[in-house]
Design a protein around this motif. Structure first.
Motif, PDB file in Angstrom:
ATOM      1  N   GLY A 176      43.283  31.750  31.774  1.00  0.00           N
ATOM      2  CA  GLY A 176      44.149  30.600  31.983  1.00  0.00           C
ATOM      3  C   GLY A 176      45.294  30.477  31.011  1.00  0.00           C
ATOM      4  O   GLY A 176      46.040  29.485  31.056  1.00  0.00           O
ATOM      5  N   LEU A 177      45.467  31.447  30.127  1.00  0.00           N
ATOM      6  CA  LEU A 177      46.566  31.400  29.164  1.00  0.00           C
ATOM      7  C   LEU A 177      47.896  31.823  29.787  1.00  0.00           C
ATOM      8  O   LEU A 177      48.964  31.510  29.248  1.00  0.00           O
ATOM      9  CB  LEU A 177      46.249  32.298  27.962  1.00  0.00           C
ATOM     10  N   ARG A 190      35.177  28.200  41.440  1.00  0.00           N
ATOM     11  CA  ARG A 190      36.276  27.242  41.288  1.00  0.00           C
ATOM     12  C   ARG A 190      37.593  27.973  41.059  1.00  0.00           C
ATOM     13  O   ARG A 190      37.726  28.717  40.080  1.00  0.00           O
ATOM     14  CB  ARG A 190      36.001  26.298  40.117  1.00  0.00           C
ATOM     15  N   PRO A 191      38.612  27.794  41.901  1.00  0.00           N
ATOM     16  CA  PRO A 191      39.929  28.408  41.659  1.00  0.00           C
ATOM     17  C   PRO A 191      40.535  27.857  40.370  1.00  0.00           C
ATOM     18  O   PRO A 191      40.527  26.635  40.147  1.00  0.00           O
ATOM     19  CB  PRO A 191      40.750  27.996  42.890  1.00  0.00           C
ATOM     20  N   THR A 192      41.090  28.730  39.528  1.00  0.00           N
ATOM     21  CA  THR A 192      41.575  28.292  38.221  1.00  0.00           C
ATOM     22  C   THR A 192      43.038  28.603  37.949  1.00  0.00           C
ATOM     23  O   THR A 192      43.564  28.177  36.921  1.00  0.00           O
ATOM     24  CB  THR A 192      40.726  28.947  37.107  1.00  0.00           C
ATOM     25  N   ALA A 197      43.985  26.833  30.273  1.00  0.00           N
ATOM     26  CA  ALA A 197      42.820  27.385  29.584  1.00  0.00           C
ATOM     27  C   ALA A 197      41.674  26.389  29.488  1.00  0.00           C
ATOM     28  O   ALA A 197      40.501  26.763  29.612  1.00  0.00           O
ATOM     29  CB  ALA A 197      43.226  27.855  28.185  1.00  0.00           C
ATOM     30  N   ARG A 198      41.976  25.106  29.253  1.00  0.00           N
ATOM     31  CA  ARG A 198      40.909  24.113  29.111  1.00  0.00           C
ATOM     32  C   ARG A 198      40.108  23.979  30.400  1.00  0.00           C
ATOM     33  O   ARG A 198      38.870  23.986  30.387  1.00  0.00           O
ATOM     34  CB  ARG A 198      41.498  22.766  28.705  1.00  0.00           C
ATOM     35  N   ALA A 199      40.803  23.873  31.511  1.00  0.00           N
ATOM     36  CA  ALA A 199      40.111  23.729  32.797  1.00  0.00           C
ATOM     37  C   ALA A 199      39.332  24.991  33.143  1.00  0.00           C
ATOM     38  O   ALA A 199      38.244  24.921  33.738  1.00  0.00           O
ATOM     39  CB  ALA A 199      41.122  23.410  33.895  1.00  0.00           C
ATOM     40  N   GLY A 204      33.493  27.243  33.432  1.00  0.00           N
ATOM     41  CA  GLY A 204      32.345  28.071  33.067  1.00  0.00           C
ATOM     42  C   GLY A 204      32.684  29.390  32.419  1.00  0.00           C
ATOM     43  O   GLY A 204      31.885  30.323  32.442  1.00  0.00           O
ATOM     44  N   LEU A 205      33.879  29.504  31.807  1.00  0.00           N
ATOM     45  CA  LEU A 205      34.308  30.762  31.208  1.00  0.00           C
ATOM     46  C   LEU A 205      34.416  30.650  29.696  1.00  0.00           C
ATOM     47  O   LEU A 205      34.947  29.674  29.160  1.00  0.00           O
ATOM     48  CB  LEU A 205      35.662  31.198  31.795  1.00  0.00           C
TER      49      LEU A 205
END
Length: 369
Positions: A176-177, A190-192, A197-199, A204-205
């Motif tokens: 997510g960075l 869950r699509p990310t 990064a927080r979400a 679960g990562l």
């Protein structure tokens, strides 16, 4: 040819020729194979042997014991700044050298998943990542092109590749960075993409970046505070339990530090890496997916064994692990499946078995058939 356009192995040989041109009789090679693909290592060793045959002296410093055994006429082992043993070629194998390095018997055997993998916990589909268009380089190839992978519960998927082929960017996209130019990333269903990064962590990562002090840790904070950084915190911070957990990690991972309150910037690179691993691999949160980049870089062979055992334990406990490493030996030791990343694209998929070592090594050098 421009040196910057050469491969890592070719640049390494240019450096050697440059030293010889200046009349060097003794050449010190410090971790010379760290960024090389296996075929490039073979070429380097041919050059080293030609030098010694010509009467030159070579000091070869490396943590890769198999290479040390292969190239050296005499081997000296050091631990904690002291010489613990010297042997001649043929008098010791990699296991014996490892024992001299850490003072106890070391298990170097490959580790594999012992049960069938479960549901897909990490999915990356048709991910592309282009260069920053603000740099006015519109004709540059994509950093990542059409990346597709899946990691299941109870599985370690290894990503092998020479440094600079998109491994770091892939890890940042998944964690997510970075936001990809196109494509989808799913963590535990869950699509990310685009959530940050927080979400992604909340989905679960857990993430161990290759840059331990620049990205992974806050250097000025203590081990206790670094453990707290990724945890949900209310108005009151539970430092007492974090302090106790830090003491357990110090013992379990043999972290050399004056205590849990020592700033991480005062630790050696290897010990700082252990702090990061402790937080991400053994945290008490609900992370089911682990992205681990070069987890044993800078660690001695004893700590490497401990980290490999803990990753294997996480696999047995149902974690889905994406292992990204430039050390092919590490990837082939742990991974159930291996993908090779070359110039931002996946060029080979193989099983994590010794028979595929040469095939994977050739793919890392861009020689995939």
């Amino acid at each position: 040819a421009v040196v910057g356009e050469l491969s890592a192995g070719q640049r390494q040989r240019v450096e050697i020729v440059k030293a010889l041109y200046h009349g060097a009789e003794v050449l010190l090679l410090d971790e010379p194979t760290a960024l090389l693909a296996p075929p490039e290592v073979v070429k380097l060793f041919e050059t080293v042997r030609a030098m010694t045959s010509a009467g030159k002296s070579v000091v070869f410093v490396s943590h890769k014991l198999g290479e040390v055994v292969d190239i050296s006429d005499r081997i000296t082992v050091m631990r904690d700044g002291k010489v613990t043993g010297s042997v001649k070629r043929g008098e010791a194998n990699a296991s014996r050298l490892a024992e001299l390095m850490v003072g106890r018997e070391i298990t170097l055997a490959p580790r594999r998943g012992t049960s069938d993998s479960g549901d897909v916990l990490l999915s990356v589909s048709q991910v592309h990542l282009s260069h920053d268009q603000s740099q006015n380089q519109p004709n540059q190839p994509n950093i990542l092109s059409d990346i597709n992978l899946r990691v299941r519960s109870g599985e370690i998927l290894g990503i092998a590749g020479v440094s600079g082929n998109g491994q770091r960017e892939l890890a940042e996209v998944i964690s997510g960075l970075r936001q990809p130019s196109q494509g989808a990333v799913t963590v535990c269903g869950r699509p990310t993409v685009g959530l940050g990064a927080r979400a992604t962590r909340q989905a679960g990562l857990a993430y161990v970046p290759e840059d331990r002090l620049g990205t992974g840790l806050a250097p000025s904070l203590s081990m206790v505070d670094n453990l707290l950084l990724t945890r949900d915190r209310g108005f009151l911070v539970d430092r007492k339990s974090a302090f106790k957990e830090a003491e357990e990690f110090i013992t379990k991972l043999e972290i050399k530090t004056p205590g849990p309150l020592t700033p991480t910037r005062k630790l050696s690179g290897g010990n700082a890496q252990k702090v990061l691993l402790a937080r991400e691999l053994f945290s008490t949160d609900s992370s089911r997916v682990l992205i681990v980049c070069s987890p044993t870089r800078g660690l001695d062979v004893g700590a490497v064994e401990a980290v490999h055992a803990l990753l294997d334990e996480a696999r047995k406990n149902g974690k889905a692990i994406l292992l990204i490493s430039e050390d092919l030996d590490e990837v082939m030791t742990l991974a159930d499946r291996v993908l090779v990343l070359y110039r931002g694209s996946i060029v080979l998929e193989a099983k994590g078995v010794a028979d595929d070592f040469e095939k994977v090594g050739r793919a890392m050098a861009g020689l995939a058939s």
